[in-house]
Design a protein around this motif. Structure first.
Motif, PDB file in Angstrom:
ATOM      1  N   UNK A 169       0.825  -1.213   0.000  1.00 30.12           N
ATOM      2  CA  UNK A 169       0.000   0.000   0.000  1.00 30.12           C
ATOM      3  C   UNK A 169       0.859   1.262   0.000  1.00 30.12           C
ATOM      4  N   UNK A 170       0.474   2.189  -0.865  1.00 29.39           N
ATOM      5  CA  UNK A 170       1.078   3.515  -0.959  1.00 29.39           C
ATOM      6  C   UNK A 170       2.551   3.500  -1.369  1.00 29.39           C
ATOM      7  N   UNK A 171       3.040   2.336  -1.830  1.00 27.74           N
ATOM      8  CA  UNK A 171       4.400   2.308  -2.378  1.00 27.74           C
ATOM      9  C   UNK A 171       4.368   2.841  -3.808  1.00 27.74           C
ATOM     10  N   UNK A 172       5.360   3.669  -4.166  1.00 28.40           N
ATOM     11  CA  UNK A 172       5.443   4.212  -5.511  1.00 28.40           C
ATOM     12  C   UNK A 172       6.851   3.999  -6.068  1.00 28.40           C
ATOM     13  N   UNK A 173       6.900   3.859  -7.408  1.00 25.89           N
ATOM     14  CA  UNK A 173       8.178   3.681  -8.084  1.00 25.89           C
ATOM     15  C   UNK A 173       8.484   4.942  -8.881  1.00 25.89           C
ATOM     16  N   UNK A 174       9.658   5.547  -8.627  1.00 21.81           N
ATOM     17  CA  UNK A 174      10.101   6.734  -9.359  1.00 21.81           C
ATOM     18  C   UNK A 174      11.219   6.306 -10.312  1.00 21.81           C
ATOM     19  N   UNK A 175      11.035   6.633 -11.582  1.00 24.85           N
ATOM     20  CA  UNK A 175      11.980   6.181 -12.604  1.00 24.85           C
ATOM     21  C   UNK A 175      12.538   7.368 -13.374  1.00 24.85           C
ATOM     22  N   UNK A 176      13.878   7.320 -13.631  1.00 23.37           N
ATOM     23  CA  UNK A 176      14.543   8.380 -14.388  1.00 23.37           C
ATOM     24  C   UNK A 176      15.598   7.742 -15.300  1.00 23.37           C
ATOM     25  N   UNK A 177      15.684   8.215 -16.557  1.00 28.76           N
ATOM     26  CA  UNK A 177      16.656   7.693 -17.517  1.00 28.76           C
ATOM     27  C   UNK A 177      17.535   8.815 -18.044  1.00 28.76           C
ATOM     28  N   UNK A 178      18.833   8.449 -18.267  1.00 31.74           N
ATOM     29  CA  UNK A 178      19.779   9.398 -18.855  1.00 31.74           C
ATOM     30  C   UNK A 178      20.492   8.740 -20.027  1.00 31.74           C
ATOM     31  N   UNK A 179      20.745   9.547 -21.091  1.00 34.17           N
ATOM     32  CA  UNK A 179      21.510   9.053 -22.227  1.00 34.17           C
ATOM     33  C   UNK A 179      20.649   8.409 -23.293  1.00 34.17           C
ATOM     34  N   UNK A 180      21.325   7.748 -24.241  1.00 34.08           N
ATOM     35  CA  UNK A 180      20.640   7.081 -25.352  1.00 34.08           C
ATOM     36  C   UNK A 180      19.664   6.040 -24.814  1.00 34.08           C
ATOM     37  N   UNK A 181      18.530   5.873 -25.498  1.00 33.69           N
ATOM     38  CA  UNK A 181      17.502   4.948 -25.011  1.00 33.69           C
ATOM     39  C   UNK A 181      17.596   3.563 -25.654  1.00 33.69           C
ATOM     40  N   UNK A 182      18.468   3.410 -26.650  1.00 29.11           N
ATOM     41  CA  UNK A 182      18.572   2.125 -27.358  1.00 29.11           C
ATOM     42  C   UNK A 182      19.782   1.346 -26.824  1.00 29.11           C
ATOM     43  N   UNK A 183      19.544   0.103 -26.411  1.00 23.40           N
ATOM     44  CA  UNK A 183      20.623  -0.767 -25.914  1.00 23.40           C
ATOM     45  C   UNK A 183      20.544  -2.116 -26.633  1.00 23.40           C
ATOM     46  N   UNK A 184      21.647  -2.882 -26.563  1.00 17.71           N
ATOM     47  CA  UNK A 184      21.678  -4.223 -27.156  1.00 17.71           C
ATOM     48  C   UNK A 184      21.930  -5.241 -26.040  1.00 17.71           C
ATOM     49  N   UNK A 185      20.843  -5.845 -25.593  1.00 22.46           N
ATOM     50  CA  UNK A 185      20.893  -6.868 -24.540  1.00 22.46           C
ATOM     51  C   UNK A 185      19.818  -7.905 -24.825  1.00 22.46           C
ATOM     52  N   UNK A 186      19.654  -8.844 -23.922  1.00 20.43           N
ATOM     53  CA  UNK A 186      18.557  -9.807 -24.029  1.00 20.43           C
ATOM     54  C   UNK A 186      17.382  -9.228 -23.245  1.00 20.43           C
ATOM     55  N   UNK A 187      16.336  -8.743 -23.920  1.00 25.46           N
ATOM     56  CA  UNK A 187      15.242  -8.068 -23.210  1.00 25.46           C
ATOM     57  C   UNK A 187      14.522  -8.990 -22.228  1.00 25.46           C
ATOM     58  N   UNK A 188      14.430 -10.277 -22.540  1.00 27.36           N
ATOM     59  CA  UNK A 188      13.735 -11.213 -21.653  1.00 27.36           C
ATOM     60  C   UNK A 188      14.486 -11.382 -20.336  1.00 27.36           C
ATOM     61  N   UNK A 189      15.818 -11.588 -20.437  1.00 25.51           N
ATOM     62  CA  UNK A 189      16.610 -11.755 -19.216  1.00 25.51           C
ATOM     63  C   UNK A 189      16.629 -10.466 -18.404  1.00 25.51           C
ATOM     64  N   UNK A 190      16.761  -9.308 -19.092  1.00 25.68           N
ATOM     65  CA  UNK A 190      16.788  -8.034 -18.384  1.00 25.68           C
ATOM     66  C   UNK A 190      15.461  -7.775 -17.671  1.00 25.68           C
ATOM     67  N   UNK A 191      14.347  -8.118 -18.327  1.00 28.46           N
ATOM     68  CA  UNK A 191      13.034  -7.945 -17.705  1.00 28.46           C
ATOM     69  C   UNK A 191      12.936  -8.780 -16.427  1.00 28.46           C
TER      70      UNK A 191
END
Length: 655
Positions: free
Chosen positions: A531-553
Motif C-alpha cells: 500500500x502507498x508504495x510508488x516507483x520513481x523512474x529516471x533515464x539518462x543518455x541514449x535509449x537504445x541498448x543491445x541486450x537480451x530483453x527477456x533476461x533483463x526484464x
C-alpha cells in the motif's frame, strides 16, 4: 690354504693361483681320470657349506644338485667337454646345510704335466632376486617346461615348487588359450626378443583352484649352452582392472563412490658383479631384468652417488645414465620443496638443521630421510614434475651391513588423475545431494502458504452463495489468483536455476528501447506493490541498448519485487538507468530494512536468506538468478546497504 690340497705333488700350484685364487666365484680342480677333487678355493667351500674337500669326488658332488643327472646326460656333457673344451649350464644346488641357490656353471678341460683336469667354476645367481622379489618370476626352457619359479609366483598361483617344475607353461593358462599360446611360444623360441606381451589386450592366467585373473607379462630371453631359457615377469593386475571398472561405473551413474588405489609392485634387485668372461651371461641376465622391469630402478652407494640408472628411468626423467652414474646424487631429480619439508620434520631429532645438499644422501643420513615406501615428486631434466610411488630397499653385504639403497619407482600421474576425478565426482554428488535437500525443504515451505490460501478461499467461496456475497467471492478469487501467480513465480525461479546449472540458458541479444521496457515492467509490477508504495523512474543518455530483453526484464522484476517486499508500506522505490561510454547502468534503491555486512557476502548464493528476512516469504533464489543472468550478459552486480537504511543494487553491463 694348504689344508685343502689333495694331490699336492702332481698339481701345478701356480696354474691354480693364476686361474682361481683371485676369483670371487667358487672354483675347483678335478682330476679327469679319477674324478677326484684336487684343489678348491675358499669361495667354493663357503658356497657349499664345506669344511674341506677330503674324500670328495664328482659323484658325491653331483648329489648337491636338485635334479640328479642320468648316465646319458653325464656322457653328453663329457663329450661336449672333449669336443669344445668347455661346457656351460644353469644348475639349482642345495648346500650341505640345506641352502638352495642357482649357479651358473662353467667347466673347462685342460692338460697339465701330461695329466687331464677339469676347471669347475660355480657363480651363484643372486638368490634374493628370485626369493624376495615382489612380483612373479618364471624361467622356462625351449620345450616350454618350467625350469624354476620364485616363491611369489608359487603363492600367487597356489602351487608348490614340485607341482610346477618340469610342467608345461600352459598349466598356468586357461585351456581355451593353449593352442594359440603353443604357436606363440614356438615362434618366440625361434626368434627370441625382449618385450611386453599383450600390449593393448588382456592376458588371463589360471590358478591351481581354477580361478582366472588378468596379468601383465614381460619376457626376456637367456641363452645357455644347448638350450634357451625365457624369463617371464608376471604381474597380477586384478586390482588395476577392478579400479578401472569402478571408475567407469562412477562416471556413468554418479551414484556410488568407489575409492581406487592401484597396488604398487615392490621389486628388489641387487646389482651383480663379475669380472670374468665365463660369467658374461649372468651380466646379460641382469641387464634383461633392469631393462625390461617396467619401472624406474635407481641405486646409490654409501656416499649417495647414483650407481644404477635403468632405461625406464632414462625415459621417465629425461637423463642419460652416463650423465648421472658416478657423478650425481638423487638430489638432481628430487623436488627440493618436498625434500625440504621432509628434512624439516626430522631436523629436531638431529639437534641441528640439515642442509639441502648432496650430503643428504650419504649412508648415515639417507636412512633417516627415506621411507621404505612413500610418494615423492620427481623433476625431469626439462623441469617438469610428476608424482611417483617409490619403494626403497637397503643393499647389504655378506656381513649384513648396508652398502647402499635400491629405489624402484613408478609414475603415478594416471593414478593421481583417477583420484582427482573420484574426488571431483564425490564433491559434485555431495553438491547435488545438498541442492536436492534444500530444494525439497524450500519447496515444501514456500508452497504451503499459497496452497493454504487457495484451499481456504475455495472453501469460503462455496459458502458465499447469495448475490450480496459477490464482493466477498471476488476478494477470495483475487487471493486465489495471487497465490497461483506466487506458485508460478516460485516454479519459474526453480526452472531458471535448473537451466543455469545445466548450461542451457542462452542469451538472445537484440536492440530495444530500454526506457520503454522499464516503464512497461514498472506498470506490470504496480499491482504487487504494498500500500502507498510508488516507483520513481529516471533515464539518462541514449535509449537504445543491445541486450537480451527477456533476461533483463526478469532481472528488473526480481529487484522491484525484493525492493517492495523488504520495504514498509508507503516507502518509495527509485529506479535510474544510464547509457554512457559503451555501458548500461541499472540502479534500484529502496528505503527498506537493509542487509547486514555479513549477509552481503552470501547474497548471490542459491537459497540464501538474510538473517533479518526469516519471516518474509521467499525462495532465496532471486538474487542468485539476477547475478547469473547479469554474468551471461557481461554484467556485474554491486550491492550497497546498511541495516534500517535501505538497499541499492547497481548492475553495470559492458557492450
Amino acid at each position: 690354504m694348504t689344508d685343502i690340497f689333495y694331490d699336492k705333488n702332481k698339481f701345478d700350484h701356480s696354474l691354480f693361483f693364476t686361474m682361481c685364487n683371485n676369483m670371487r666365484e667358487g672354483a675347483i680342480i678335478i682330476e679327469a681320470a679319477s674324478k677326484k677333487f684336487i684343489y678348491c678355493n675358499n669361495a667354493f667351500l663357503k658356497l657349499f657349506d664345506l669344511d674341506s674337500i677330503n674324500d670328495l669326488d664328482i659323484t658325491q658332488f653331483r648329489k648337491f644338485r636338485k635334479e640328479m643327472l642320468t648316465e646319458t646326460l653325464i656322457a653328453e656333457r663329457e663329450k661336449t667337454l672333449l669336443d669344445k673344451g668347455y661346457f656351460n649350464e644353469l644348475v639349482e644346488y642345495t648346500s650341505l646345510k640345506g641352502h638352495s641357490f642357482f649357479g651358473e656353471v662353467t667347466i673347462q678341460y685342460y692338460v697339465s704335466k701330461e695329466k687331464a683336469y677339469y676347471l669347475f667354476v660355480v657363480n651363484p645367481v643372486d638368490r634374493a632376486f628370485f626369493e624376495l622379489a615382489s612380483l612373479g618370476i618364471l624361467m622356462v626352457n625351449k620345450r616350454g617346461e618350467i625350469a624354476t619359479a620364485n616363491p611369489f609366483i608359487l603363492n600367487e598361483f597356489g602351487y608348490t615348487k614340485n607341482e610346477l617344475i618340469g610342467k608345461k607353461i600352459e598349466q598356468l593358462i586357461p585351456s581355451r588359450f593353449h593352442h594359440k599360446h603353443i604357436e606363440h611360444r614356438n615362434k618366440f623360441m625361434q626368434a627370441p626378443n625382449d618385450h611386453i606381451v599383450g600390449a593393448g589386450r588382456d592376458l588371463i592366467a589360471l590358478k591351481k583352484d581354477g580361478t582366472e585373473f588378468p596379468v601383465e607379462l614381460s619376457l626376456g630371453h637367456y641363452p645357455s649352452d644347448g638350450d634357451k631359457y625365457v624369463i617371464a615377469f608376471v604381474n597380477n593386475i586384478s586390482l588395476r582392472k577392478n579400479s578401472e571398472l569402478a571408475l567407469k561405473k562412477l562416471n556413468n551413474e554418479l551414484e556410488s563412490i568407489v575409492e581406487e588405489r592401484t597396488a604398487v609392485l615392490q621389486k628388489t634387485l641387487t646389482q651383480l658383479e663379475t669380472s670374468k668372461a665365463e660369467v658374461q651371461k649372468v651380466v646379460a641376465f641382469q641387464k634383461a631384468l633392469l631393462d625390461k622391469a617396467g619401472a624406474m630402478i635407481i641405486s646409490i652407494d654409501v656416499n649417495g652417488i647414483i650407481q644404477t640408472f635403468n632405461p625406464e628411468a632414462e625415459k621417465e626423467l629425461g637423463y642419460k645414465a652416463d650423465e648421472l652414474i658416478g657423478k650425481h646424487t638423487p638430489l638432481i631429480y628430487t623436488d627440493a620443496q618436498l625434500l625440504h619439508q621432509r628434512i624439516k620434520k626430522i631436523s629436531p631429532d638431529w639437534k641441528t638443521d640439515i642442509p639441502l645438499s648432496n650430503e643428504l644422501f650419504q649412508l648415515n643420513k639417507t636412512h633417516a630421510i627415506l621411507i621404505e615406501e612413500d610418494e615423492w615428486i620427481f623433476v625431469r631434466k626439462d623441469g617438469t614434475k610428476f608424482p611417483s610411488k617409490v619403494n626403497i630397499t637397503a643393499m647389504r653385504n655378506e656381513d649384513d651391513s648396508i652398502i647402499g639403497y635400491v629405489a624402484v619407482a613408478f609414475d603415478i600421474t594416471r593414478i593421481k588423475k583417477f583420484e582427482e576425478d573420484l574426488q571431483q565426482a564425490l564433491e559434485k554428488e555431495k553438491e547435488l545431494s545438498e541442492l536436492k535437500s534444500r530444494f525439497v525443504s524450500m519447496a515444501s515451505h514456500e508452497f504451503r502458504t499459497p496452497l493454504s490460501t487457495v484451499l481456504s478461499s475455495s472453501y469460503l467461496i462455496e459458502k458465499y452463495t447469495s448475490t450480496a456475497d459477490q464482493p466477498k467471492r471476488e476478494k477470495h478469487l483475487q487471493r486465489i489468483v495471487s497465490s497461483v501467480n506466487m506458485l508460478s513465480d516460485i516454479l519459474n525461479d526453480f526452472l531458471s536455476v535448473g537451466k543455469i546449472e545445466e548450461g542451457k540458458m542462452q542469451v538472445r541479444y537484440s536492440q530495444f528501447n530500454i526506457k520503454d521496457l522499464i516503464i512497461a515492467v514498472v506498470g506490470d509490477m504496480k499491482s504487487s506493490l504494498k500500500k502507498k508504495q510508488k516507483i520513481w523512474y529516471h533515464h539518462e543518455g541514449c535509449q537504445v541498448v543491445t541486450l537480451d530483453p527477456s533476461l533483463l526484464k526478469h532481472i528488473v522484476m526480481n529487484l522491484i519485487s525484493n525492493a517492495s517486499k523488504f520495504s514498509a508500506e508507503g516507502k518509495p522505490i527509485d529506479i535510474k538507468t544510464v547509457v554512457q561510454n559503451d555501458q548500461f547502468i541499472f540502479l534500484i534503491k529502496d528505503q527498506g530494512m537493509g542487509i547486514s555486512k555479513e549477509d552481503q557476502l552470501h547474497l548471490m548464493e542459491r537459497f540464501f536468506r538474510g538473517t533479518n528476512a526469516a519471516n518474509i516469504q521467499g525462495t532465496g533464489l532471486g538474487l542468485h538468478i539476477v547475478s547469473k543472468y547479469s554474468e551471461l550478459m557481461n554484467g556485474t552486480v554491486q550491492c550497497n546497504s546498511e541495516l534500517e537504511k535501505g538497499t541499492a543494487f547497481i548492475i553495470t553491463f559492458n557492450f
